[in-house]
Design an enzyme around this catalytic site. Structure first.
Site, PDB file in Angstrom:
ATOM      1  N   PRO A  19       0.677  -1.762  -0.122  1.00  0.00           N
ATOM      2  CA  PRO A  19      -0.189  -0.311  -0.014  1.00  0.00           C
ATOM      3  C   PRO A  19       0.917   1.467  -0.184  1.00  0.00           C
ATOM      4  O   PRO A  19       1.661   1.680   0.622  1.00  0.00           O
ATOM      5  CB  PRO A  19      -0.997  -0.381   1.792  1.00  0.00           C
ATOM      6  CG  PRO A  19       0.110  -0.831   2.242  1.00  0.00           C
ATOM      7  CD  PRO A  19       1.088  -2.046   0.987  1.00  0.00           C
ATOM      8  N   MET A  20       0.304   1.943  -0.645  1.00  0.00           N
ATOM      9  CA  MET A  20       1.658   3.718  -1.099  1.00  0.00           C
ATOM     10  C   MET A  20       0.491   4.661  -1.443  1.00  0.00           C
ATOM     11  O   MET A  20      -0.307   4.765  -1.918  1.00  0.00           O
ATOM     12  CB  MET A  20       2.723   3.286  -1.905  1.00  0.00           C
ATOM     13  CG  MET A  20       3.811   1.869  -2.136  1.00  0.00           C
ATOM     14  SD  MET A  20       4.371   1.542  -3.572  1.00  0.00           S
ATOM     15  CE  MET A  20       3.356   1.239  -4.717  1.00  0.00           C
ATOM     16  N   GLN A  72      -5.971  -1.238   3.487  1.00  0.00           N
ATOM     17  CA  GLN A  72      -5.675  -0.705   4.999  1.00  0.00           C
ATOM     18  C   GLN A  72      -6.157   0.021   5.510  1.00  0.00           C
ATOM     19  O   GLN A  72      -6.808   1.271   5.088  1.00  0.00           O
ATOM     20  CB  GLN A  72      -4.383  -0.363   4.371  1.00  0.00           C
ATOM     21  CG  GLN A  72      -3.487  -0.562   4.961  1.00  0.00           C
ATOM     22  CD  GLN A  72      -1.954  -0.130   5.029  1.00  0.00           C
ATOM     23  OE1 GLN A  72      -2.036   1.204   4.529  1.00  0.00           O
ATOM     24  NE2 GLN A  72      -1.021  -0.466   5.229  1.00  0.00           N
ATOM     25  N   CYS A 102       3.417   2.845   9.143  1.00  0.00           N
ATOM     26  CA  CYS A 102       3.149   4.296   8.260  1.00  0.00           C
ATOM     27  C   CYS A 102       3.924   5.642   9.238  1.00  0.00           C
ATOM     28  O   CYS A 102       3.222   5.728  10.612  1.00  0.00           O
ATOM     29  CB  CYS A 102       2.384   4.979   7.972  1.00  0.00           C
ATOM     30  SG  CYS A 102       2.885   7.043   6.652  1.00  0.00           S
ATOM     31  N   LYS A 141      -0.205  -4.264   9.174  1.00  0.00           N
ATOM     32  CA  LYS A 141       1.289  -3.894   8.522  1.00  0.00           C
ATOM     33  C   LYS A 141       2.592  -3.538   9.201  1.00  0.00           C
ATOM     34  O   LYS A 141       1.662  -2.009   9.523  1.00  0.00           O
ATOM     35  CB  LYS A 141       1.261  -3.688   7.498  1.00  0.00           C
ATOM     36  CG  LYS A 141       2.761  -3.123   6.576  1.00  0.00           C
ATOM     37  CD  LYS A 141       3.200  -2.522   5.199  1.00  0.00           C
ATOM     38  CE  LYS A 141       3.791  -2.616   4.722  1.00  0.00           C
ATOM     39  NZ  LYS A 141       4.254  -1.391   4.631  1.00  0.00           N
ATOM     40  N   GLY A 214      10.510  -4.450   2.325  1.00  0.00           N
ATOM     41  CA  GLY A 214      11.762  -2.886   2.819  1.00  0.00           C
ATOM     42  C   GLY A 214      12.716  -3.049   1.489  1.00  0.00           C
ATOM     43  O   GLY A 214      12.997  -4.268   1.910  1.00  0.00           O
ATOM     44  N   GLY A 215      12.599  -2.754   1.167  1.00  0.00           N
ATOM     45  CA  GLY A 215      14.470  -2.663   0.126  1.00  0.00           C
ATOM     46  C   GLY A 215      14.696  -3.718  -0.615  1.00  0.00           C
ATOM     47  O   GLY A 215      15.438  -4.140  -1.351  1.00  0.00           O
ATOM     48  N   GLY A 235       7.557  -2.219  -2.697  1.00  0.00           N
ATOM     49  CA  GLY A 235       6.562  -1.098  -2.685  1.00  0.00           C
ATOM     50  C   GLY A 235       6.856  -0.586  -4.266  1.00  0.00           C
ATOM     51  O   GLY A 235       6.856  -0.665  -5.223  1.00  0.00           O
ATOM     52  N   ARG A 236       8.110   0.446  -4.034  1.00  0.00           N
ATOM     53  CA  ARG A 236       8.105   1.681  -4.916  1.00  0.00           C
ATOM     54  C   ARG A 236       8.578   0.889  -6.343  1.00  0.00           C
ATOM     55  O   ARG A 236       8.778   1.073  -7.365  1.00  0.00           O
ATOM     56  CB  ARG A 236       9.073   2.251  -4.653  1.00  0.00           C
ATOM     57  CG  ARG A 236       8.113   3.805  -4.119  1.00  0.00           C
ATOM     58  CD  ARG A 236       8.319   4.609  -2.748  1.00  0.00           C
ATOM     59  NE  ARG A 236       7.486   5.535  -2.605  1.00  0.00           N
ATOM     60  CZ  ARG A 236       6.651   5.014  -1.561  1.00  0.00           C
ATOM     61  NH1 ARG A 236       6.861   3.839  -0.772  1.00  0.00           N
ATOM     62  NH2 ARG A 236       6.045   5.546  -0.988  1.00  0.00           N
TER      63      ARG A 236
END
Length: 336
Positions: A19-20, A72, A102, A141, A214-215, A235-236
């Site tokens: 989720p972003m 979320q 977050c 999360k 993460g990463g 994510g990104r």
């Protein structure tokens, strides 16, 4: 039996797109679903108060083709979170996830998100309350800790509490969050990753679905984590290089390898954009999520330029998508 239970019992792995905020809206999720039929998709974080008092249809509606898709929620009040979940039930989400990760100032001012790593008992109460009424799995999360907390002490206790409260899965962002002094962007980059700690949590909890975030930069990196973890979340990396999603079904879920039909993808996105425009939307709402599709291919820069500039012009229509696809020299080289 929900899909987390099925995955755990069968040994199957789950790949998810994180989720972003401002990114994983309904248009983004529809686009991502065209690339992978199996990836678990998440909404942006939606605050419980907004669902209770705000425009529910705009916040919660989604295309049926997005499934499996998780909602979320953000919040810390068990009663409000449960009421928001009750409202969201009619929208048929496959999972309800509570944000405990977050680090933004806005989230901190509401005393939720990563702040809740300091209040595990508050998260416990929320999970217990939501589980009572939810037919869908209820998950969390989280981070490995915040500020001066010692993750080696905090995370095992947090997981014990979540498991005791009945959480169906926990997705762990393998970084601390520094709530003072770092921006949300810096919190995704500066605190060091502690993959060994997250892996250790899985080894200590073999009967609980634990995923890692993460990463993680690509599917090869995700596969390494999936040798230990039950799920991997990008994510990104998935957003900025959407073409990697075209390989998820084959590399993660074992589907036969196939070439991505770029013409069919173009036509589906044009039809979707047309429906959105007819409903009063703008082309840019859809195309801004597509700019990372052809990373590294000849014509990718022009593809991005067309979608980024032409889509914003008054009266822009789906033909802009066709023009952008036509600029890419070898879209057939994407495989899935």
């Amino acid at each position: 039996m929900n899909f987390y239970e099925k995955a755990r019992l069968s040994g199957a792995k789950i790949f998810a797109v994180a989720p972003m905020i401002d990114w994983t809206d309904r248009h983004c999720r529809y686009f991502h679903r065209q690339l992978s039929q199996n990836a678990l998709l998440y909404t942006e974080m939606v605050v419980a108060d907004a669902i209770i008092h705000g425009p529910r249809e705009r916040l919660l509606s989604h295309d049926p083709g997005e499934h499996p898709v998780a909602l979320q929620l953000g919040g810390s009040d068990a009663g409000k979170l449960t009421e928001a979940l009750r409202i969201a039930t009619d929208y048929g989400y496959d999972e309800i996830n509570l944000n405990v990760g977050c680090p933004s100032d806005r989230v901190q001012s509401g005393t939720f998100g990563a702040c809740l790593m300091r209040e595990p008992e508050t998260v416990e109460r929320a999970i217990v309350s939501m589980k009572r009424i939810s037919a869908a799995p209820v998950t969390v999360k989280c981070r490995i800790g915040v500020d001066d907390q010692e993750p080696e002490q905090v995370l095992p206790d947090f997981l014990r509490r979540m498991i005791g409260a009945g959480a169906d899965a926990v997705w762990i962002h393998a970084r601390k969050a520094w709530l003072q002094g770092l921006s949300p962007k810096e919190n995704r980059e500066i605190p060091p990753l502690d993959y060994p700690l997250v892996h250790a949590m899985k080894r200590e909890n073999p009967d609980v679905f634990l995923g890692i975030n993460g990463g993680i930069t690509d599917l090869g990196h995700a596969a390494i984590h999936l040798e230990v973890m039950d799920g991997a979340m990008l994510g990104r990396a998935a957003y900025h290089n959407a073409s990697l999603l075209a390989d998820v079904d084959h590399h993660i879920y074992g589907a036969p390898a196939r070439a991505l039909d770029a013409d069919a993808l173009r036509d589906r996105m044009m039809a979707y954009a047309e429906r959105h425009i007819v409903g009063g939307g703008r082309l840019h709402h859809v195309t801004k999520h597509m700019v990372g599709l052809f990373q590294g291919l000849p014509g990718a820069r022009r593809f991005r330029q067309i979608l980024s500039t032409e889509s914003n012009r008054p009266g822009a229509g789906p033909d802009i998508i066709a023009a952008a696809f036509a600029a890419v020299a070898q879209p057939e080289s994407l495989t899935a």
